[in-house]
Motif scaffolding. Structure first.
Motif, PDB file in Angstrom:
ATOM      1  N   LEU A 290       0.847  -1.196   0.000  1.00  0.00           N
ATOM      2  CA  LEU A 290       0.000   0.000   0.000  1.00  0.00           C
ATOM      3  C   LEU A 290       0.878   1.239   0.000  1.00  0.00           C
ATOM      4  N   LYS A 291       0.502   2.232  -0.800  1.00  0.00           N
ATOM      5  CA  LYS A 291       1.159   3.537  -0.776  1.00  0.00           C
ATOM      6  C   LYS A 291       0.150   4.555  -0.275  1.00  0.00           C
ATOM      7  N   LEU A 292       0.459   5.145   0.879  1.00  0.00           N
ATOM      8  CA  LEU A 292      -0.453   6.102   1.480  1.00  0.00           C
ATOM      9  C   LEU A 292      -0.265   7.479   0.840  1.00  0.00           C
ATOM     10  N   ASP A 293      -1.336   8.243   0.772  1.00  0.00           N
ATOM     11  CA  ASP A 293      -1.241   9.575   0.160  1.00  0.00           C
ATOM     12  C   ASP A 293      -0.381  10.513   0.989  1.00  0.00           C
ATOM     13  N   GLY A 294      -0.523  10.450   2.309  1.00  0.00           N
ATOM     14  CA  GLY A 294       0.220  11.358   3.182  1.00  0.00           C
ATOM     15  C   GLY A 294       1.467  10.715   3.752  1.00  0.00           C
ATOM     16  N   LYS A 295       2.065  11.393   4.750  1.00  0.00           N
ATOM     17  CA  LYS A 295       3.303  10.898   5.341  1.00  0.00           C
ATOM     18  C   LYS A 295       3.085  10.144   6.641  1.00  0.00           C
ATOM     19  N   ARG A 296       1.837  10.114   7.126  1.00  0.00           N
ATOM     20  CA  ARG A 296       1.600   9.404   8.389  1.00  0.00           C
ATOM     21  C   ARG A 296       1.853   7.910   8.191  1.00  0.00           C
ATOM     22  N   ILE A 297       2.283   7.254   9.273  1.00  0.00           N
ATOM     23  CA  ILE A 297       2.711   5.855   9.184  1.00  0.00           C
ATOM     24  C   ILE A 297       1.611   4.929   9.685  1.00  0.00           C
ATOM     25  N   ALA A 298       1.266   3.945   8.864  1.00  0.00           N
ATOM     26  CA  ALA A 298       0.306   2.916   9.250  1.00  0.00           C
ATOM     27  C   ALA A 298       1.049   1.800   9.979  1.00  0.00           C
ATOM     28  N   ARG A 299       0.674   1.543  11.211  1.00  0.00           N
ATOM     29  CA  ARG A 299       1.336   0.518  12.000  1.00  0.00           C
ATOM     30  C   ARG A 299       0.592  -0.802  11.901  1.00  0.00           C
ATOM     31  N   GLN A 300       1.250  -1.846  12.393  1.00  0.00           N
ATOM     32  CA  GLN A 300       0.643  -3.179  12.392  1.00  0.00           C
ATOM     33  C   GLN A 300      -0.725  -3.138  13.080  1.00  0.00           C
ATOM     34  N   GLY A 301      -1.726  -3.702  12.426  1.00  0.00           N
ATOM     35  CA  GLY A 301      -3.073  -3.750  12.982  1.00  0.00           C
ATOM     36  C   GLY A 301      -3.999  -2.674  12.454  1.00  0.00           C
ATOM     37  N   SER A 302      -3.462  -1.655  11.778  1.00  0.00           N
ATOM     38  CA  SER A 302      -4.315  -0.608  11.211  1.00  0.00           C
ATOM     39  C   SER A 302      -5.288  -1.232  10.206  1.00  0.00           C
ATOM     40  N   MET A 303      -6.568  -0.880  10.316  1.00  0.00           N
ATOM     41  CA  MET A 303      -7.580  -1.486   9.455  1.00  0.00           C
ATOM     42  C   MET A 303      -7.539  -0.894   8.047  1.00  0.00           C
ATOM     43  N   VAL A 304      -7.779  -1.746   7.069  1.00  0.00           N
ATOM     44  CA  VAL A 304      -7.845  -1.339   5.657  1.00  0.00           C
ATOM     45  C   VAL A 304      -9.286  -1.550   5.195  1.00  0.00           C
ATOM     46  N   THR A 305      -9.890  -0.492   4.642  1.00  0.00           N
ATOM     47  CA  THR A 305     -11.295  -0.553   4.221  1.00  0.00           C
ATOM     48  C   THR A 305     -11.448   0.024   2.812  1.00  0.00           C
ATOM     49  N   ALA A 306     -12.614  -0.229   2.245  1.00  0.00           N
ATOM     50  CA  ALA A 306     -13.021   0.408   0.982  1.00  0.00           C
ATOM     51  C   ALA A 306     -14.550   0.435   0.973  1.00  0.00           C
ATOM     52  N   ASP A 307     -15.110   1.608   0.710  1.00  0.00           N
ATOM     53  CA  ASP A 307     -16.573   1.754   0.705  1.00  0.00           C
ATOM     54  C   ASP A 307     -17.189   1.222   2.004  1.00  0.00           C
ATOM     55  N   ASP A 308     -16.536   1.571   3.114  1.00  0.00           N
ATOM     56  CA  ASP A 308     -16.992   1.179   4.451  1.00  0.00           C
ATOM     57  C   ASP A 308     -17.000  -0.330   4.669  1.00  0.00           C
ATOM     58  N   ARG A 309     -16.307  -1.059   3.823  1.00  0.00           N
ATOM     59  CA  ARG A 309     -16.184  -2.517   3.994  1.00  0.00           C
ATOM     60  C   ARG A 309     -14.769  -2.850   4.440  1.00  0.00           C
ATOM     61  N   THR A 310     -14.664  -3.625   5.493  1.00  0.00           N
ATOM     62  CA  THR A 310     -13.340  -4.014   5.988  1.00  0.00           C
ATOM     63  C   THR A 310     -12.709  -5.037   5.044  1.00  0.00           C
ATOM     64  N   LEU A 311     -11.479  -4.706   4.582  1.00  0.00           N
ATOM     65  CA  LEU A 311     -10.764  -5.604   3.668  1.00  0.00           C
ATOM     66  C   LEU A 311      -9.701  -6.427   4.377  1.00  0.00           C
ATOM     67  N   GLY A 312      -9.164  -5.892   5.475  1.00  0.00           N
ATOM     68  CA  GLY A 312      -8.086  -6.577   6.178  1.00  0.00           C
ATOM     69  C   GLY A 312      -7.345  -5.610   7.071  1.00  0.00           C
ATOM     70  N   SER A 313      -6.069  -5.889   7.333  1.00  0.00           N
ATOM     71  CA  SER A 313      -5.297  -5.016   8.221  1.00  0.00           C
ATOM     72  C   SER A 313      -3.825  -4.989   7.816  1.00  0.00           C
ATOM     73  N   VAL A 314      -3.162  -3.923   8.264  1.00  0.00           N
ATOM     74  CA  VAL A 314      -1.744  -3.712   7.984  1.00  0.00           C
ATOM     75  C   VAL A 314      -0.904  -4.686   8.806  1.00  0.00           C
ATOM     76  N   THR A 315       0.148  -5.228   8.192  1.00  0.00           N
ATOM     77  CA  THR A 315       1.080  -6.099   8.911  1.00  0.00           C
ATOM     78  C   THR A 315       2.380  -5.367   9.266  1.00  0.00           C
ATOM     79  N   SER A 316       2.836  -4.469   8.401  1.00  0.00           N
ATOM     80  CA  SER A 316       4.019  -3.641   8.654  1.00  0.00           C
ATOM     81  C   SER A 316       3.839  -2.320   7.925  1.00  0.00           C
ATOM     82  N   GLY A 317       4.385  -1.254   8.481  1.00  0.00           N
ATOM     83  CA  GLY A 317       4.334   0.026   7.784  1.00  0.00           C
ATOM     84  C   GLY A 317       5.427   0.950   8.281  1.00  0.00           C
ATOM     85  N   THR A 318       5.908   1.803   7.390  1.00  0.00           N
ATOM     86  CA  THR A 318       6.914   2.778   7.791  1.00  0.00           C
ATOM     87  C   THR A 318       6.999   3.868   6.724  1.00  0.00           C
ATOM     88  N   PHE A 319       7.722   4.941   7.017  1.00  0.00           N
ATOM     89  CA  PHE A 319       8.074   5.924   5.992  1.00  0.00           C
ATOM     90  C   PHE A 319       9.388   5.447   5.397  1.00  0.00           C
TER      91      PHE A 319
END
Length: 367
Positions: A290-319
């Motif tokens: 995943l490439k985030l639009d901003g610079k904030r960091i998604a950490r492990q466990g952050s939820m991933v959604t689309a159209d208010d539907r849960t798709l899964g969660s982040v396993t690792s993230g960093t800048f």
């Protein structure tokens, strides 16, 4: 009761003397950084870095049935290994989740398994549980040896003056014996966990400091730097290499994690094979970038959604230091895993737009 005092690698004193900030990690006292994570990360991408990876488990297998034993417990087909080759493999539980990911070395007359520090006891126990009928031995060499990784575009130039064999002929995922500085017996493998060219050395523990210091001197013209656990994680993340406890776990099957290629269903019966056959047909989720639009960091466990539907969660993230972008890996619904798919990541309670992108994030330039 387990002794809570962390173990020291043979290089512990060097780390303390040379500014290593020590932390407890998987039962070991290890350097997390010396200067800054970004500075150490860039040293590996542009020159060469040294990593003390002595906390990794090193298990020696001997005996006429060692190969059959390894092949029953691990998921890849170890019978395909030729002498001098290394194979990425997995240890699965009966439900098809993962106990660990490992490297299997085939030497001339024996085998070596390198496993994660945090899972060493579980790996040894798993082999012990399935040893009956195999005339072979497992000897844990972790404490009596040391392991040093030399990584970066100048890794070969740094190591070559110290080793008595040409490194040009040592291909990726191959291993050879050699002597360092004319006297230190070593296993030299062309492997690593950074996305760069590099080598990993297994040497006797009492010789580790001399080898480390000689490498620091040999690499001085290439900007050599000692590298801590912090940069080791950002380097492997950019290269999309999975990390146990994040992309791999005892509840994540290898086909979801993107390492199903290391499961050889057709090789015959092995531990977890029945469950893994089912997971291959229906992994349940898919590892994506995943490439985030901003610079904030998604950490492990952050939820991933689309159209208010849960798709899964982040396993690792960093800048990502090399790519200068906020990136993440996630396990999501396979139906939303195509590159270009727009999603939303919950970053500490605030929605962050993101896009599915191909893995790996970083590939080293071809020479």
């Amino acid at each position: 009761m387990t002794d809570p005092t962390p173990l020291h690698t043979p290089l512990f004193d060097w780390h303390q003397t040379n500014g290593g900030r020590m932390v407890d990690f998987a039962g070991w006292s290890m350097p997390v950084q010396y200067t800054s994570i970004v500075e150490e990360h860039q040293a590996v991408r542009s020159g060469v870095g040294l990593f003390d990876v002595s906390h990794m488990g090193r298990l020696a297998f001997d005996g006429p049935k060692a190969l059959s034993w390894i092949n029953l417990v691990a998921t890849n087909d170890a019978t395909k290994l030729e002498p001098g080759r290394i194979q990425y493999s997995l240890l699965a539980n009966d439900l098809g989740g993962l106990i660990d990911d490992i490297l299997v070395y085939r030497l001339d007359k024996s085998y070596y398994v390198v496993c994660n520090a945090s899972n060493r006891d579980r790996v040894v126990a798993q082999f012990g549980e399935h040893q009956e009928g195999f005339k072979a031995t497992l000897t844990d060499k972790t404490v009596e040896t040391a392991m040093i990784a030399v990584q970066g575009p100048a890794a070969a130039a740094t190591l070559q003056p110290l080793v008595d064999r040409p490194l040009d002929g040592l291909k990726y995922y191959h291993v050879a014996t050699g002597k360092l500085m004319g006297e230190v017996e070593a296993l030299v493998s062309r492997t690593g966990y950074t996305g760069e060219d590099g080598f990993e050395l297994i040497v006797p523990g009492p010789s580790a400091s001399r080898v480390w210091i000689a490498l620091m001197e040999s690499g001085s013209g290439f900007g050599v730097a000692p590298i801590g656990l912090g940069a080791r994680d950002t380097l492997r993340f950019e290269a999309a290499m999975p990390l146990y406890g994040h992309e791999l776990s005892d509840t994540i099957n290898p086909f979801a994690a993107g390492v199903g290629w290391a499961v050889k269903i057709d090789k015959g019966d092995f531990v977890g094979s029945d469950a893994l056959k089912q997971h291959k047909q229906s992994p349940g989720s898919t590892r994506v970038g995943l490439k985030l639009d901003g610079k904030r960091i998604a950490r492990q466990g952050s939820m991933v959604t689309a159209d208010d539907r849960t798709l899964g969660s982040v396993t690792s993230g960093t800048f990502a230091p090399t790519l200068q972008a906020s990136l993440a890996m996630a396990l999501i619904d396979p139906g939303s895993s195509a590159p270009g798919t727009k999603v939303v990541v919950d970053v500490r309670g605030k929605p962050e737009p993101a896009e599915v992108v191909p893995l790996p994030f970083y590939k080293r330039p071809k020479p």
